[in-house]
Design a protein around this motif. Sequence first.
Motif, PDB file in Angstrom:
ATOM      1  N   GLY A 150     -35.839  36.806 -49.224  1.00  0.00           N
ATOM      2  CA  GLY A 150     -36.677  36.559 -50.352  1.00  0.00           C
ATOM      3  C   GLY A 150     -36.594  37.611 -51.471  1.00  0.00           C
ATOM      4  N   ASP A 151     -35.259  38.387 -51.391  1.00  0.00           N
ATOM      5  CA  ASP A 151     -34.964  39.424 -52.254  1.00  0.00           C
ATOM      6  C   ASP A 151     -34.518  38.707 -53.703  1.00  0.00           C
ATOM      7  N   LEU A 152     -35.504  38.838 -54.645  1.00  0.00           N
ATOM      8  CA  LEU A 152     -35.312  38.123 -55.950  1.00  0.00           C
ATOM      9  C   LEU A 152     -35.005  39.349 -57.091  1.00  0.00           C
ATOM     10  N   SER A 153     -34.812  40.592 -56.583  1.00  0.00           N
ATOM     11  CA  SER A 153     -34.745  41.700 -57.697  1.00  0.00           C
ATOM     12  C   SER A 153     -33.266  41.526 -58.342  1.00  0.00           C
ATOM     13  N   ASN A 154     -33.309  42.408 -59.513  1.00  0.00           N
ATOM     14  CA  ASN A 154     -32.166  42.645 -60.334  1.00  0.00           C
ATOM     15  C   ASN A 154     -31.727  41.175 -60.821  1.00  0.00           C
ATOM     16  N   ASN A 155     -32.787  40.336 -61.395  1.00  0.00           N
ATOM     17  CA  ASN A 155     -32.580  38.989 -61.937  1.00  0.00           C
ATOM     18  C   ASN A 155     -31.885  38.127 -60.946  1.00  0.00           C
ATOM     19  N   HIS A 156     -32.304  38.164 -59.701  1.00  0.00           N
ATOM     20  CA  HIS A 156     -31.690  37.145 -58.541  1.00  0.00           C
ATOM     21  C   HIS A 156     -30.114  37.310 -58.325  1.00  0.00           C
TER      22      HIS A 156
ATOM     23  N   SER B  42     -30.926  19.234 -51.287  1.00  0.00           N
ATOM     24  CA  SER B  42     -31.069  20.295 -52.385  1.00  0.00           C
ATOM     25  C   SER B  42     -32.217  21.491 -52.147  1.00  0.00           C
ATOM     26  N   ALA B  43     -33.233  20.999 -51.541  1.00  0.00           N
ATOM     27  CA  ALA B  43     -34.430  21.765 -51.183  1.00  0.00           C
ATOM     28  C   ALA B  43     -33.878  22.750 -49.925  1.00  0.00           C
ATOM     29  N   LYS B  44     -33.083  22.162 -49.038  1.00  0.00           N
ATOM     30  CA  LYS B  44     -32.810  22.988 -47.814  1.00  0.00           C
ATOM     31  C   LYS B  44     -31.820  24.131 -48.286  1.00  0.00           C
ATOM     32  N   SER B  45     -30.869  23.750 -49.303  1.00  0.00           N
ATOM     33  CA  SER B  45     -29.968  24.676 -49.519  1.00  0.00           C
ATOM     34  C   SER B  45     -30.446  25.789 -50.512  1.00  0.00           C
ATOM     35  N   MET B  46     -31.639  25.576 -51.494  1.00  0.00           N
ATOM     36  CA  MET B  46     -32.514  26.500 -52.318  1.00  0.00           C
ATOM     37  C   MET B  46     -33.127  27.394 -51.469  1.00  0.00           C
ATOM     38  N   LEU B  47     -33.589  26.822 -50.236  1.00  0.00           N
ATOM     39  CA  LEU B  47     -34.530  27.766 -49.253  1.00  0.00           C
ATOM     40  C   LEU B  47     -33.300  28.606 -48.297  1.00  0.00           C
ATOM     41  N   ALA B  48     -32.302  28.117 -47.956  1.00  0.00           N
ATOM     42  CA  ALA B  48     -31.292  28.624 -47.148  1.00  0.00           C
ATOM     43  C   ALA B  48     -30.853  29.997 -47.875  1.00  0.00           C
ATOM     44  N   GLY B  49     -30.644  29.873 -49.269  1.00  0.00           N
ATOM     45  CA  GLY B  49     -30.493  30.844 -50.113  1.00  0.00           C
ATOM     46  C   GLY B  49     -31.205  31.970 -49.959  1.00  0.00           C
ATOM     47  N   LEU B  50     -32.456  31.617 -49.920  1.00  0.00           N
ATOM     48  CA  LEU B  50     -33.741  32.472 -50.055  1.00  0.00           C
ATOM     49  C   LEU B  50     -33.679  33.139 -48.561  1.00  0.00           C
ATOM     50  N   VAL B  51     -33.567  32.533 -47.674  1.00  0.00           N
ATOM     51  CA  VAL B  51     -33.749  33.034 -46.397  1.00  0.00           C
ATOM     52  C   VAL B  51     -32.671  34.080 -46.066  1.00  0.00           C
ATOM     53  N   ALA B  52     -31.435  33.649 -46.636  1.00  0.00           N
ATOM     54  CA  ALA B  52     -30.372  34.732 -46.383  1.00  0.00           C
ATOM     55  C   ALA B  52     -30.248  35.770 -47.142  1.00  0.00           C
ATOM     56  N   VAL B  53     -31.106  36.056 -48.166  1.00  0.00           N
ATOM     57  CA  VAL B  53     -31.276  37.221 -48.810  1.00  0.00           C
ATOM     58  C   VAL B  53     -32.821  37.852 -48.583  1.00  0.00           C
TER      59      VAL B  53
ATOM     60  N   LYS C 242     -28.467  39.037 -55.905  1.00  0.00           N
ATOM     61  CA  LYS C 242     -28.237  38.629 -54.594  1.00  0.00           C
ATOM     62  C   LYS C 242     -28.448  37.215 -54.209  1.00  0.00           C
ATOM     63  N   TYR C 243     -29.526  36.775 -54.538  1.00  0.00           N
ATOM     64  CA  TYR C 243     -30.035  35.243 -54.357  1.00  0.00           C
ATOM     65  C   TYR C 243     -28.867  34.266 -54.816  1.00  0.00           C
ATOM     66  N   ARG C 244     -28.493  34.616 -56.191  1.00  0.00           N
ATOM     67  CA  ARG C 244     -27.443  33.629 -56.872  1.00  0.00           C
ATOM     68  C   ARG C 244     -25.989  33.829 -56.149  1.00  0.00           C
ATOM     69  N   ALA C 245     -25.945  35.283 -55.651  1.00  0.00           N
ATOM     70  CA  ALA C 245     -24.399  35.195 -54.985  1.00  0.00           C
ATOM     71  C   ALA C 245     -24.424  34.383 -53.782  1.00  0.00           C
ATOM     72  N   ALA C 246     -25.697  34.420 -53.018  1.00  0.00           N
ATOM     73  CA  ALA C 246     -25.776  33.765 -51.743  1.00  0.00           C
ATOM     74  C   ALA C 246     -25.696  32.130 -51.962  1.00  0.00           C
ATOM     75  N   LEU C 247     -26.289  31.736 -53.115  1.00  0.00           N
ATOM     76  CA  LEU C 247     -26.307  30.246 -53.202  1.00  0.00           C
ATOM     77  C   LEU C 247     -24.684  29.647 -53.767  1.00  0.00           C
TER      78      LEU C 247
END
Lengths: 319, 287, 410
Positions: free
Chosen positions: C332-338, C319-330, C340-345
């Motif tokens: 760390g871009d959490l703009s626009n209510n996340h 779970s942690a690795k998946s959460m961080l993998a999403g962050l790495v993929a974008v 990009k991040y959520r699309a990556a997840l």
Amino acid sequence: MTKVRSTYLLLLAMAIAFPYLVPDPDFWVSSGGSRALWLGVTALSMSFLNRNLGLMSLGQLFFSGISGYIVAISSVTYGVKFGTSVPLAILAGTLSGVVIGFIALKTKGVYFLMLTLAVTLGLYSFANSAQEITRGHTGINSIPSPVIFGIDFAYTKPMYYLFLLIAITIFTFCKFLESTSFGIALKGVRDNEDRMTAMGYRILPLKMIAFVFSALIASIAGVMGAFYVTNISPDSVGLIRSIDLLVIVVVGGATYLGGAFVGAALIVVFEAIVQDFTQYYVAATGALFIIVLMLAPQGLMGISAQFRRARAKKLGAAK
Amino acid sequence: MTRFIFTLLNGLTLAGLYFLVASGLTLIFGLMRVINLAHGAFYLLAGYISWNVVDKTDNWFLGVLLGALSLGIFGTLVYLILLRKFQYEELRVALITLGVSLILAQGMLAVFGGEYYQTSIPENLSQSIPIPGIEISYPLFRILVLFLAIIVAIGLWLFITRTRYGAIIRAGVDDTAMVSALGINVQAVFIWIFFLGSVLIGFAGSIGATTNSFGMGTDGDYLLFSLQVVIIGGLGSIGGVAIGSFLVGVIGQFAVGYYPTLSGVITFAMLVLILAFRPQGILGKIR
Amino acid sequence: MKRQRIGRNALAGVVAGVLVAGLVITPSSHAASTIKIGYLNATIGPFAGGAPQITIGLNIALGEIKSKVAGKKIVILEEATDATPALALEKAKKLIEKDKVDILFGPLSGDEGVAIARLSKKYPKVTFVNTTASASEATNREPSKNFFRFHGDAAQWSGGVGEIAYNQLGYKRVAIIADDYSFPYANAGGFAKGFCKAGGVIVSAQWPALGTKDYSSQIAALPKDIDAIYAGLGGADAVQFLKQANQFGIKKPLIGGAILVDGTVLGAKAEIGDAALNTIGGGPVPDDSYSSPEYDKFKAQLAAAGTGPNIFSVLGYISAKSMLAGLVAVKGDLSNNHAKYRAALSTLKWKTPTGPLSMDKNRNAIVSNFIYQIVSDGAGGFKTKALKRQDKVAQGTAVYGRVNSCADAK
């Protein structure tokens, strides 16, 4: 008298301005203010009973639990609108007060405390085991908040002001009730039952009315809790919650109506601070509770009176 | 039939444990009018202590002995430091002990963690014995608990009604000034009662830690059991505790075995029903 | 009278003072160069034994990226819960409203999970990543757009167990005894679905309350004409049941719910005797003999942290690795209510230590499941032996309640 009233007005003004004065209003207005008001109203039902009947009840969460569960079940499971579910819940919680009162009011003191605690823990095991009705240990989630005139009370500030309005109304009504002849008769029963019987009062109906009234307050608090937490589960009526409530009442001052709110505000802030240091903050609350019981049994509201008495005693001894 | 006998045996042996648990509570209350609501926490603390002793020394009897004794000392300290000053204020004392239970519960959680433990039964007591008429055999140790409870019950009853100490205690409660005038130190008597009551709960906790697993939350469960037992049986009476334990243990087990979803409610309904007719409990005195 | 007024004013002053002091002492700051992750873990309560294992998994995942994403430091704020929904909600609110976390990581247990999944709708600006809570309805009822679960639900954990019990081991009639809450419902439901479809019969079911200490009456009430007992009990309860089953000489083989046959129970301090031998079960953790490059590496990391694979460490890590993998993929871009991040997840795919992971449309993972049997290790202890690895197990649509007969498991 005006000075006392101005104190109340000052507190009221502070309570109204509160959401605009605090940092992190999202947190403090909801998890601080609304929570303290909800706990305060629950505690008020307990101090009303203690103040007017001299009975310390751990059964208030039973009434809160009944009404909270009925709001949750009717609105989540059956989709009943809150205009129906809320009165229904409060009615059921209050009526359950008649049943419990019928048994509990035969006892006094420690027996009453133990019996009411057992009643609450009985609801806990029922809620845990009657899975078809209460969804067992999971509890009921996503309890919707009421929407009145387009105002959604799920939002932080509307909920806070709604709770404040409820708290003030109930508090004022308690004060009023105590000033009526009924209230005075109650105090008479508390102080000397035999004398009141001799004077021709019928004790049990008097006690019963007061007990059911406190069940009404607790039921209203139960609805507030359901809306505030948005979830109800057996732990909402468990042992720890019951003791928490007792701590609030005693720390605030169990013989003062305002003590309920003072205690609730203090405990909410106390826990918020202490839990930044340790996950075992409940132990700290317990220690605070014991210290208050040993040193200031009348609670914070009673401290000034306690000092006055101590000084009068000293002066009297000096003479 | 097998199931019936089996459930009955479960109920009876559990009743034995409940009796051990509640007897300390009722002894202290009956003689001193002090109700200890940290009772469940005391029970759990004894469990942890005896478990640790048995774990280190492999000596079950030593574990039970130390569990009971250390609780006796601990209980006496709680009494001396927190309760003695307010001994005649029933409610205040009850509330202080509730505070003690909060602190103890969290303290034990911090020290021993949230895992569950169970003390191993000594090798020579761990076998099961066949019960005539049914197919399953029954653990010997559970039956021993029942006998232990009966022995403690008789012992307590003899101690209170038949010995000189018992007479002093009973007299000291009824008329402190009179007994003091006879040259007996009533305060010391009270300390001994509290010690004895705490030893009993320590003993119960050590035994209970062997029959059932224990851990976080066990304190609340056993507080509830002992409250049910003394409320039903009548506070302050050894006979009342015996009856209360029997009812709560046996009816509770039949409820769990036959109507599991209603089990909590059945015990509770019994309590309400009894209180509706006898608010002071079955053997309780009206005060 | 005058003195009383002074008293009241003094009191008001004290109350106000305490309130203000409380507000000032607990400030909160939010620097743009950090990503705040709130971490809910049930370290107090019935799962206190397993909870630290999740933290180990999380720390391994953090260590792999040195707690940094694109120059932003990752800050973890932990709050302890006791596995009750009410406290989990309270602590989640605190993390979101006071500490202003960007991501909420947790919770541990099923009931908390359902409550938090529902709560997530109220905070659309925060992304929620589940740790180990496995109740089905968190994702397959009213799925929330910002709630992600990177492992299977409890019904998925039983995938294939019922079929093996009937076809391979020849169990025809089974009695269920399981903890009374959402996780075992789903776990037993997943088992019963496969078992009944294959032709088996659920003869009886008992649902003792979570934390029940004395199972003797339930053991007494077990019907005699059964081939096996399905025991859906976790952690502490499982130890107690196994020990008592052993004491009462239960000779029927057990079918374990996912948490019964986990390492936490096999290594339990209380003796559980031979009652556990030959128990079969399913779950997200492979047996001892399983090997793959990813799994061997992960096992070495766990060994370095002083532990081994178990449900909590494995799911905590994935779970942690998946959460961080999403962050790495974008980056760390959490703009626009996340956004990009959520699309990556939502579209995340990676080879976890326990097999390939992908996501379904409800943001619940499609993963591998392992079926195994408890055998003697020849040295007085137990070990698990692989029976089967089932790949691409996806979440079903059912939300199971108490399964009392085959009719409840369709």
